[in-house]
Design an enzyme around this catalytic site. Structure first.
Site, mmCIF file in Angstrom:
data_model
loop_
_atom_site.group_PDB
_atom_site.id
_atom_site.type_symbol
_atom_site.label_atom_id
_atom_site.label_comp_id
_atom_site.label_asym_id
_atom_site.label_seq_id
_atom_site.Cartn_x
_atom_site.Cartn_y
_atom_site.Cartn_z
ATOM 1 N N PRO A 10 0.714 -1.316 -0.077
ATOM 2 C CA PRO A 10 0.037 -0.035 -0.093
ATOM 3 C C PRO A 10 0.885 1.086 0.030
ATOM 4 C CG PRO A 10 -0.224 -0.979 2.243
ATOM 5 C CD PRO A 10 0.484 -2.062 1.179
ATOM 6 N N ASN A 11 0.496 2.214 -0.697
ATOM 7 C CA ASN A 11 0.728 3.418 -0.827
ATOM 8 C C ASN A 11 2.157 3.729 -1.651
ATOM 9 O OD1 ASN A 11 -1.134 4.744 0.745
ATOM 10 N ND2 ASN A 11 -0.322 3.860 2.487
ATOM 11 N N ARG A 18 4.947 10.759 -2.386
ATOM 12 C CA ARG A 18 4.859 10.568 -1.034
ATOM 13 C C ARG A 18 6.006 10.745 -0.383
ATOM 14 N NH1 ARG A 18 4.637 4.108 1.300
ATOM 15 N NH2 ARG A 18 4.289 4.887 3.243
ATOM 16 N N TYR A 23 11.293 8.467 0.653
ATOM 17 C CA TYR A 23 11.364 7.373 -0.639
ATOM 18 C C TYR A 23 11.788 7.878 -1.807
ATOM 19 C CZ TYR A 23 8.133 5.410 3.045
ATOM 20 O OH TYR A 23 7.708 4.991 4.166
ATOM 21 N N ASN A 74 8.152 -5.772 -1.433
ATOM 22 C CA ASN A 74 8.005 -4.521 -0.321
ATOM 23 C C ASN A 74 6.632 -4.448 -0.123
ATOM 24 O OD1 ASN A 74 8.033 -2.144 1.166
ATOM 25 N ND2 ASN A 74 9.037 -0.978 -0.395
ATOM 26 N N ALA A 77 3.293 -1.216 4.513
ATOM 27 C CA ALA A 77 2.620 -1.259 5.690
ATOM 28 C C ALA A 77 2.161 -2.452 6.341
ATOM 29 C CB ALA A 77 1.600 -0.226 6.031
ATOM 30 N N HIS A 80 4.187 -4.523 8.874
ATOM 31 C CA HIS A 80 4.103 -4.504 10.562
ATOM 32 C C HIS A 80 3.089 -5.080 11.137
ATOM 33 C CE1 HIS A 80 7.157 -1.658 9.272
ATOM 34 N NE2 HIS A 80 6.455 -0.764 8.641
ATOM 35 N N ASP A 87 1.510 -15.827 6.379
ATOM 36 C CA ASP A 87 1.283 -16.807 6.101
ATOM 37 C C ASP A 87 1.459 -17.296 4.896
ATOM 38 O OD1 ASP A 87 0.857 -17.241 8.952
ATOM 39 O OD2 ASP A 87 -1.338 -17.424 8.701
ATOM 40 N N GLU A 101 12.423 -9.565 0.848
ATOM 41 C CA GLU A 101 11.772 -8.516 1.364
ATOM 42 C C GLU A 101 12.680 -7.199 1.381
ATOM 43 O OE1 GLU A 101 11.345 -8.834 5.581
ATOM 44 O OE2 GLU A 101 10.214 -6.972 6.006
ATOM 45 N N HIS A 103 12.865 -2.840 1.580
ATOM 46 C CA HIS A 103 12.169 -1.524 1.916
ATOM 47 C C HIS A 103 13.153 -0.709 1.464
ATOM 48 C CE1 HIS A 103 9.467 -3.588 4.828
ATOM 49 N NE2 HIS A 103 10.315 -4.285 5.149
ATOM 50 N N ILE A 104 12.373 0.530 0.923
ATOM 51 C CA ILE A 104 13.186 1.721 0.488
ATOM 52 C C ILE A 104 13.872 2.590 1.490
ATOM 53 C CG2 ILE A 104 13.016 3.796 -0.906
ATOM 54 C CD1 ILE A 104 10.534 2.338 -2.332
ATOM 55 N N SER A 105 13.124 2.627 2.612
ATOM 56 C CA SER A 105 13.617 3.249 3.756
ATOM 57 C C SER A 105 14.349 2.227 4.693
ATOM 58 C CB SER A 105 12.689 4.142 4.419
ATOM 59 O OG SER A 105 11.756 3.264 5.103
ATOM 60 N N ARG A 110 13.321 4.344 12.092
ATOM 61 C CA ARG A 110 12.241 5.355 11.937
ATOM 62 C C ARG A 110 11.182 5.194 13.054
ATOM 63 N NH1 ARG A 110 9.652 4.764 6.372
ATOM 64 N NH2 ARG A 110 8.482 6.642 7.065
ATOM 65 N N ARG A 114 7.546 0.703 12.962
ATOM 66 C CA ARG A 114 8.153 0.341 11.773
ATOM 67 C C ARG A 114 9.212 -0.728 12.330
ATOM 68 N NH1 ARG A 114 5.968 3.446 7.940
ATOM 69 N NH2 ARG A 114 5.489 5.495 8.495
HETATM 70 C C1 DQA Z 1 8.360 0.893 3.522
HETATM 71 C C2 DQA Z 1 8.752 0.878 5.085
HETATM 72 C C3 DQA Z 1 7.235 0.836 5.804
HETATM 73 O O1 DQA Z 1 7.358 1.157 7.084
HETATM 74 C C4 DQA Z 1 6.272 1.733 5.217
HETATM 75 O O2 DQA Z 1 4.900 1.477 5.735
HETATM 76 C C5 DQA Z 1 6.224 1.735 3.698
HETATM 77 C C6 DQA Z 1 7.117 1.611 2.798
HETATM 78 C C7 DQA Z 1 9.762 1.099 2.858
HETATM 79 O O3 DQA Z 1 9.829 0.845 1.529
HETATM 80 O O4 DQA Z 1 10.490 1.926 3.283
HETATM 81 O O5 DQA Z 1 5.175 1.945 2.925
HETATM 82 O O6 DQA Z 1 8.023 -0.377 3.220
#
Ligand code: DQA
Length: 148
Positions: A10-11, A18, A23, A74, A77, A80, A87, A101, A103-105, A110, A114
């Site tokens: 998501p997002n 964003r 990001y 990725n 959210a 978490h 599963d 897995e 994550h950009i950040s 943070r 997270r």
């Molecule tokens: C994220 C980190 C997550 O905590 C966050 O909810 C995201 C992006 C990242 O790519 O850093 O949406 O997965």
């Protein structure tokens, strides 16, 4: 060419607008093009997907497990709190498939919510904090796993 899916939660469709300080300024289409090009270099046929919907993401894991497709994820959210996605991701390991897995950040640097990932325990590896380059590292990790 081995098919790999790169799934984004998501997002992440809002990349570029964003929180660009967190990001970056590049959008999902740029990530899509980057991943395809990086995949080509590695002999991987990469398809980049994004959804805001948990059920869709879970369905993609079922499909990947059934079809034998390695996954770069990725979870955004969902990372978490989504035990449903965790599963489903577990099924990839059961099928002997790599799940990287990314994550950009760097979530560990943070907010406290997270700092916990329900996906990491079922992932082959986790790459954080490297921006879009983390997806390149993740694809290299997939190629490495497939060569074992
Ligand atoms: C994220 C980190 C997550 O905590 C966050 O909810 C995201 C992006 C990242 O790519 O850093 O949406 O997965």
């Amino acid at each position: 060419m081995t098919r790999v899916i790169v799934v984004n939660g998501p997002n992440l469709g809002r990349l570029g607008v964003r929180e660009p300080d967190v990001y970056g300024h590049q959008d999902l289409d740029t990530l899509r093009a980057d991943c395809r090009a990086w995949g080509q270099e590695l002999g991987l046929d990469v398809e980049v997907r994004q959804t805001d919907d948990e059920a869709t993401m879970i369905g993609w894991m079922h499909q990947a497990a059934d079809e034998g497709t390695p996954v770069v994820m990725n979870p955004a959210a969902f990372t978490h709190y989504s035990y449903g996605l965790a599963d489903a991701a577990h099924m990839l390991g059961d099928a002997g498939l790599p799940l990287i897995e990314v994550h950009i950040s760097n979530p560990a640097a943070r907010e406290s919510f997270r700092r916990h990932s329900v996906i990491s325990p079922v992932a082959t590896a986790t790459i954080t904090g490297m921006g879009f380059y983390g997806y390149k590292l993740a694809l290299e990790a997939v190629a490495h796993c497939l060569a074992q």
